[in-house]
Design a protein around this motif. Structure first.
Motif, short mmCIF file in Angstrom:
data_model
loop_
_atom_site.label_atom_id
_atom_site.label_comp_id
_atom_site.label_asym_id
_atom_site.label_seq_id
_atom_site.Cartn_x
_atom_site.Cartn_y
_atom_site.Cartn_z
N SER A 84 -24.14 46.00 -9.28
CA SER A 84 -25.42 45.87 -9.23
C SER A 84 -26.01 46.91 -10.16
O SER A 84 -27.24 46.69 -10.54
CB SER A 84 -26.09 45.78 -7.94
N ARG A 85 -25.24 48.10 -10.44
CA ARG A 85 -25.63 49.09 -11.02
C ARG A 85 -24.72 49.38 -12.27
O ARG A 85 -23.50 49.52 -11.89
CB ARG A 85 -25.89 50.32 -10.35
N LEU A 142 -30.72 50.28 -16.38
CA LEU A 142 -31.45 49.82 -15.30
C LEU A 142 -32.45 48.80 -15.69
O LEU A 142 -32.49 47.68 -15.00
CB LEU A 142 -32.40 51.13 -14.87
N ARG A 185 -31.93 45.10 -14.39
CA ARG A 185 -33.25 44.33 -13.37
C ARG A 185 -33.36 42.88 -14.03
O ARG A 185 -33.92 41.96 -13.17
CB ARG A 185 -34.37 45.45 -13.41
N SER A 195 -27.36 41.10 -12.29
CA SER A 195 -26.85 42.25 -11.93
C SER A 195 -27.44 42.68 -10.57
O SER A 195 -26.73 42.85 -9.55
CB SER A 195 -26.71 43.22 -12.67
N LEU A 196 -28.73 42.90 -10.69
CA LEU A 196 -29.39 43.42 -9.55
C LEU A 196 -29.19 42.35 -8.37
O LEU A 196 -28.87 42.84 -7.09
CB LEU A 196 -30.78 43.79 -9.81
N PRO A 197 -29.80 41.32 -8.55
CA PRO A 197 -29.72 40.57 -7.11
C PRO A 197 -28.16 39.98 -6.75
O PRO A 197 -27.95 39.85 -5.52
CB PRO A 197 -30.46 39.23 -7.56
#
Lengths: 294, 294
Positions: free
Chosen positions: A105-106, A121, A125, A129-131
Motif C-alpha cells: 500500500s506504500r 504517496l 492515494r 495501492s492504498l485501499p
C-alpha cells in the motif's frame, strides 16, 4: 540479435527510440541500468540476493536469475550502456497471459527523498495501492489465434475498486474474455491456474510464509508477475502458472523487521485469489437467480 | 462511585480536571463520547460489532463488551455527558503489567480529512509505526511490592528502533526489570506469558487468522492491549496473559478488502514475540561469548 521483449506489460518499454529492456535468443533479458540511485540500488540488490546463502531454493525460484552486468547498445541509440543481464521470464512461453501487480500500500521507503515520497504517496492515494495493498500495473490476456491479446491501457488498470480488480483477476483465468469483455467471466481455468498444489495460490502462500519470517529485505515498489499459457489450458494440459518477483530498484535492508508493507498487500492479493477459487461464479449465479434461472 | 481507572497506560486520562474515562465498582468502564466524528464513529462501530452475528466467539472475546451509552457526570466537571459503557478490562487484576500497541504502519483511513491525514502521516513517520508497522503507545510493568510499576513517559516509547522495541517486549516478561533497567532482561516469564497454547502468541495467531479473512472492518489507529499478572507468574501460577483490541474511533467498512494495514503490523508484532520465545537470551549469550564465558 537483440530485440524488444514481446510480452512486457509494465515498466519502461523500448521502441520508437526509447530506452527500455531488450532480449536475446539465448533467453537473457537486458535491463538498462538506470543512471541514478535506482540503477545502483537494483544492481546492489541482485548482487546481494544472488550470493545470499540464506535464501532457500523454493524462494529463489521466484526471482529472475542474475547474470551480472554487460555493456550493450542501448535501445534508444545512445550507444553502449550498462545493462543488468537477467533471465528472460517469457522464454518457452508461446502466448502467455501476464499480469503485473505492484505490491504494497506504500511504494516508498522511509528514507527516500521528500520529493520522491510525495510523488509516490500521491500515486498510492490515487490508485488502488492504498485501499487494496497492491495495484494492477499492466496486463495482457491471451484470447485465441483470431483475437490475440487483450492488453488494456496500463493507467486504466491502476485505480480500480475491489470489485473490478476481482473481475479482472477472473477474466485473467476465463475462456470467454476475447469475444465480449462485458460478459461475465466463466473462470474456466481458475482451478487449473490459481488452484492445485502447484498453482498460483500455492506459490503465493509459499511466498507469504517466507515474508512472515524474512527480515533481510524490504521490497518497496516491486511487482509480482503472474503468468500462464492459456493455449495449454485449452488443450487440457498444465498451463504452467508461475509467479515471479521483479523490479528491485527500491529494495532496502530489513533491519530486524519483517516487510509488513509487502506482506499486507500479499495477504490482500491472496484473499482475492482465494475468493475467486471458492466462488468463481459468485456474480453469475447472482444474476441467474435474479433472472429466475436458479 | 466512579473513579479514575488505576491501570490506564495510553489515551486521554481523567484527573486534574481533565476529561477522561472513569470506572465503577461493578466492572464497567465509561469512556467519554468524543464530541466530533470520532465519538459517533466509535459508537457506530460498537453498535455494529456487538450485534454482528458473523463474529465468531473466539474473536469477539478479544473486544471489550459493550453495554450501550449513558449520561454521567464528566471527569472534567463539565456536567452530564454521554459516555460509552464498556467492560472494564482490568477487573480481577491486582497488579497487571500492560502494554498498549497502536497497530498499523498507517493510522489514517483513505477518506479522512486532508488535515487529519497530514497530522497522522507526520506522526507515523516520526514514530516506529512506519518502519515497524506498530508503535508502543504506553506501558506499565509491575516489578514487586517495593518497586511498584515501571511506567515510562509515553512519548519516549513511540519512536524506538526495532532492537529497543524488542528489549521492551523482553523486559515486559522479565523478573529483573524493577531493580536495574540497564540489566539484560532475563525473560523469566516469556514461556508462560507469550508461549503456550493459551498464551499471547497463540492469541495473536488466532487474531491473525481472522484478519486474513475478514473484510467487514478496517481498524485504523486501534490498539492491542497485552496484559498479564506478574504476581501470579512469580507464584508459578498461570499469569492470565490476555490480548484485547481497543479504540475504534477510526474504524471504517472493509468494502471487499482485508485490513492489510492492520494485518501487516500484526504479523510484524507476531515476529517480535516469536523471536523472543525462540531466543529469549539472544543478546545475553552474545555478551557472554564476547566475555569469553561461553
Amino acid at each position: 540479435m537483440l530485440k524488444i521483449p514481446p510480452h512486457q506489460v509494465a515498466g519502461h518499454q523500448a521502441g520508437n527510440g526509447k530506452l527500455g529492456p531488450l532480449v536475446d535468443e539465448s533467453g537473457r533479458f537486458y535491463k538498462p541500468l538506470q543512471g541514478d540511485e535506482r540503477g545502483s540500488n537494483e544492481l546492489k540488490f541482485y548482487t546481494s540476493f544472488s550470493s545470499n546463502s540464506r535464501i532457500p531454493e523454493h524462494i529463489s525460484k521466484f526471482f529472475p536469475t542474475f547474470y551480472g552486468t554487460q555493456l550493450i547498445e542501448a535501445s534508444d541509440g545512445s550507444g553502449l550502456k550498462p545493462h543488468l543481464v537477467l533471465e528472460d521470464l517469457s522464454v518457452g512461453r508461446v502466448n502467455p497471459s501476464i499480469v503485473d501487480i505492484k505490491m504494497g500500500s506504500r511504494t516508498w521507503a522511509p528514507e527516500a527523498s521528500e520529493e520522491y515520497i510525495q510523488k509516490c504517496l500521491k500515486k498510492d492515494r490515487e490508485t488502488s495501492s492504498l485501499p487494496l495493498g497492491f495495484r494492477l500495473s499492466g496486463i495482457q490476456i491471451y484470447g485465441n489465434r483470431e483475437s490475440g491479446y487483450w492488453k488494456p491501457e496500463r493507467t486504466s488498470m491502476q485505480n480500480l475498486p475491489a470489485e473490478e480488480v476481482k473481475l479482472i483477476l477472473k477474466k485473467f483465468v476465463s475462456s470467454n474474455t476475447s469475444t465480449d469483455m462485458d460478459l461475465q467471466p466463466d473462470c474456466a481455468f481458475a482451478a487449473t491456474v490459481y488452484g492445485g498444489s502447484t498453482g498460483i495460490l500455492s506459490q503465493l502462500l509459499e511466498m507469504k510464509a517466507w515474508f512472515e519470517d524474512q527480515m533481510m529485505y524490504h521490497f518497496y515498489s516491486c511487482s509480482i508477475l503472474i503468468m500462464f499459457e492459456k493455449g495449454l489450458a485449452l488443450e487440457g494440459q498444465n498451463p504452467g502458472g508461475q509467479i515471479k518477483l521483479i523490479d528491485f530498484a527500491h529494495v532496502i535492508e530489513g533491519r530486524g523487521v519483517i516487510d509488513h508493507n509487502f506482506l499486507g498487500g500479499l495477504c490482500s492479493l491472496i484473499k482475492f485469489i482465494s475468493e475467486i477459487l471458492t466462488a468463481p461464479n459468485e456474480h453469475k449465479s447472482l444474476v441467474s437467480s435474479v433472472n429466475g434461472v436458479n
